[in-house]
Each structure stands twice: as C-alpha cells, then as structure tokens.
Design an enzyme around this catalytic site. Sequence first.
Site, PDB file in Angstrom:
ATOM      1  N   GLY A  20      -1.094  18.364  75.345  1.00 21.94           N
ATOM      2  CA  GLY A  20      -1.939  19.509  75.046  1.00 21.94           C
ATOM      3  C   GLY A  20      -1.129  20.740  74.681  1.00 21.94           C
ATOM      4  N   ARG A  24       5.290  21.643  75.219  1.00 22.35           N
ATOM      5  CA  ARG A  24       5.643  20.312  75.714  1.00 22.35           C
ATOM      6  C   ARG A  24       5.990  19.385  74.553  1.00 22.35           C
ATOM      7  NH1 ARG A  24       1.433  18.884  80.656  1.00 22.35           N
ATOM      8  NH2 ARG A  24       2.542  20.057  82.284  1.00 22.35           N
ATOM      9  N   ARG A  43      -0.931  27.860  63.598  1.00 26.25           N
ATOM     10  CA  ARG A  43      -1.505  28.364  64.851  1.00 26.25           C
ATOM     11  C   ARG A  43      -0.588  28.126  66.051  1.00 26.25           C
ATOM     12  NH1 ARG A  43      -7.511  28.947  64.998  1.00 26.25           N
ATOM     13  NH2 ARG A  43      -8.208  28.958  62.834  1.00 26.25           N
ATOM     14  N   VAL A  88      -0.569  12.432  76.438  1.00 25.78           N
ATOM     15  CA  VAL A  88       0.282  12.571  77.621  1.00 25.78           C
ATOM     16  C   VAL A  88      -0.027  13.925  78.246  1.00 25.78           C
ATOM     17  CG1 VAL A  88       2.140  11.003  76.982  1.00 25.78           C
ATOM     18  CG2 VAL A  88       2.178  13.328  76.092  1.00 25.78           C
ATOM     19  N   THR A  90      -1.544  16.046  82.230  1.00 25.47           N
ATOM     20  CA  THR A  90      -1.727  16.064  83.681  1.00 25.47           C
ATOM     21  C   THR A  90      -3.206  15.902  84.020  1.00 25.47           C
ATOM     22  OG1 THR A  90      -1.869  18.478  83.645  1.00 25.47           O
ATOM     23  CG2 THR A  90       0.297  17.500  84.101  1.00 25.47           C
ATOM     24  N   GLU A 162     -18.187  26.035  89.288  1.00 25.72           N
ATOM     25  CA  GLU A 162     -18.831  26.733  90.394  1.00 25.72           C
ATOM     26  C   GLU A 162     -19.100  25.786  91.559  1.00 25.72           C
ATOM     27  OE1 GLU A 162     -22.263  28.842  89.144  1.00 25.72           O
ATOM     28  OE2 GLU A 162     -21.167  30.162  87.770  1.00 25.72           O
ATOM     29  N   GLU A 181      -9.607  15.804  77.968  1.00 26.58           N
ATOM     30  CA  GLU A 181      -9.496  15.378  76.570  1.00 26.58           C
ATOM     31  C   GLU A 181      -9.779  13.906  76.262  1.00 26.58           C
ATOM     32  OE1 GLU A 181      -7.346  19.066  77.226  1.00 26.58           O
ATOM     33  OE2 GLU A 181      -6.834  17.110  78.059  1.00 26.58           O
ATOM     34  N   ASP A 204      -2.080  17.620  90.944  1.00 23.53           N
ATOM     35  CA  ASP A 204      -2.675  18.188  92.153  1.00 23.53           C
ATOM     36  C   ASP A 204      -3.851  17.324  92.583  1.00 23.53           C
ATOM     37  OD1 ASP A 204      -5.363  19.966  91.180  1.00 23.53           O
ATOM     38  OD2 ASP A 204      -3.902  19.476  89.636  1.00 23.53           O
TER      39      ASP A 204
END
Length: 235
Positions: A20, A24, A43, A88, A90, A162, A181, A204
């Site tokens: 993303g 990276r 961009r 690739v 997280t 939320e 994604e 995490d």
Amino acid sequence: MSVHIEAKQGEIAESILLPGDPLRAKYIAETFLEDVTCYNNVRGMLGFTGTYKGKRVSVQGTGMGVPSISIYVNELIQSYGVKNLIRVGTCGAIQKDVKVRDVIIAMTACTDSNMNRLTFPGFDFAPAANFDLLKKAYDAGTEKGLHVRVGNVLTADVFYRESMDMVKKLGDYGVLAVEMETTALYTLAAKYGVNALSVLTVSDHIFTGEETTSEERQTTFNEMIEIALDAAIQQ
C-alpha cells in the site's frame, strides 16, 4: 501509459508485488531487487521493476483501501498485461490464537465494502485467491520456519470504527484478521482472469491490544516479502 501510471509498454513485469505504501515499494526495490528502474512517480505512487533471483519482478504502491487499490490493479492488468499480483501488507488479528508477527495468507476475503454489490446487485460475490500462488507462498513460508496461517480475512472500508461488534462476530465465524484491500484485488483478478494473492503480517491484535515493535515489524515484513517474491518468480 495509463491515467495513474506513466510506465511505457514493457516496463512492468508480468508478476508484481503491491504494497500500500509507496515508500515500502521503494524499500522492497532497493533491498530485494537488482537492476532496478523506477517507472512511476505519478501522485508519488512509486513503481519499480528489477530482478529477483534472475527473474523479472515489479513493485507498485497502491495506496490504502478498496477504491485506491482498484485503480492500480485495473490499470496494471488492462494497460500493462500484468498476470500475477501479490498484495503485501499488514493486518490486525481477530482470532485469539493469531499472534503478532504471524504471516496470514488470505484464501478469501469477506467485506463491508459495497464494491461487489454495484456489480452483483442483491448478491454476495465471494472472491478467492489463486491456489497455485497460495500454495507456493505457503510452502515458501513453512520452509523458512515461519508461522503461516491460511484463511478468511475481512476487507474493511473503515479504519476507525465506532463499534467492533461486527468484527467480533466475524471472528466467531473464523475470520482471521482485518485489512483494507484484498476483496478488491481478488475480485478484479477474477474479472480479468489473472492470478492474485494477499500475503499479510500481523502488526497488532484488535482485541488484546498487543502490537509489534518497529524492529519486529521490519523483520517480519522482510520475511513476508521473501515469501511473496519466491511465489511470484515461480509463476
């Protein structure tokens, strides 16, 4: 040249990694590839082509979320003839037995995005990974002695929720982790008849609050990239 990618024909390999974060993409190119050239900076979404173990491979940043990755995947396939696409990135663990630093290979992806509802009104299309890519990535990971999990992930449209009630319920149904994604990648691969896979590292845990240190995250990221590259060059 396409709307968001300025590469010339032939500058992008048939097999590509899709982080993303464009930085990276730069890191992957500089760390793992040889004879690297940069083919895109539109961009700031960097794209590179080089060689890995003598095989030609590209790396393209996609941005975050379903709309952004959809743009790049569409253009890579339609304008540049890419055949093998490996995300690739997280993810956040949902299952109790999924630990930080685990590698997750997404067999399929459920979603709260309306992307597929626009194409299939009233239906729920279930996009899946390419089995050959999945098997090669799984074998590469286990050969390295890594803890690799294969299963369903949640592709979410909202990062800051939320309420986590629905995420918890999906966990009750065996969903391993959440990211943003994979549904889009797998759906577009199915549409155009190409191969796709998502290889993710757990940064995490959504419910325990456990998270990796920056050093652990980098080590696991490198291992994930090697898995993805090893799978890509075998296609």
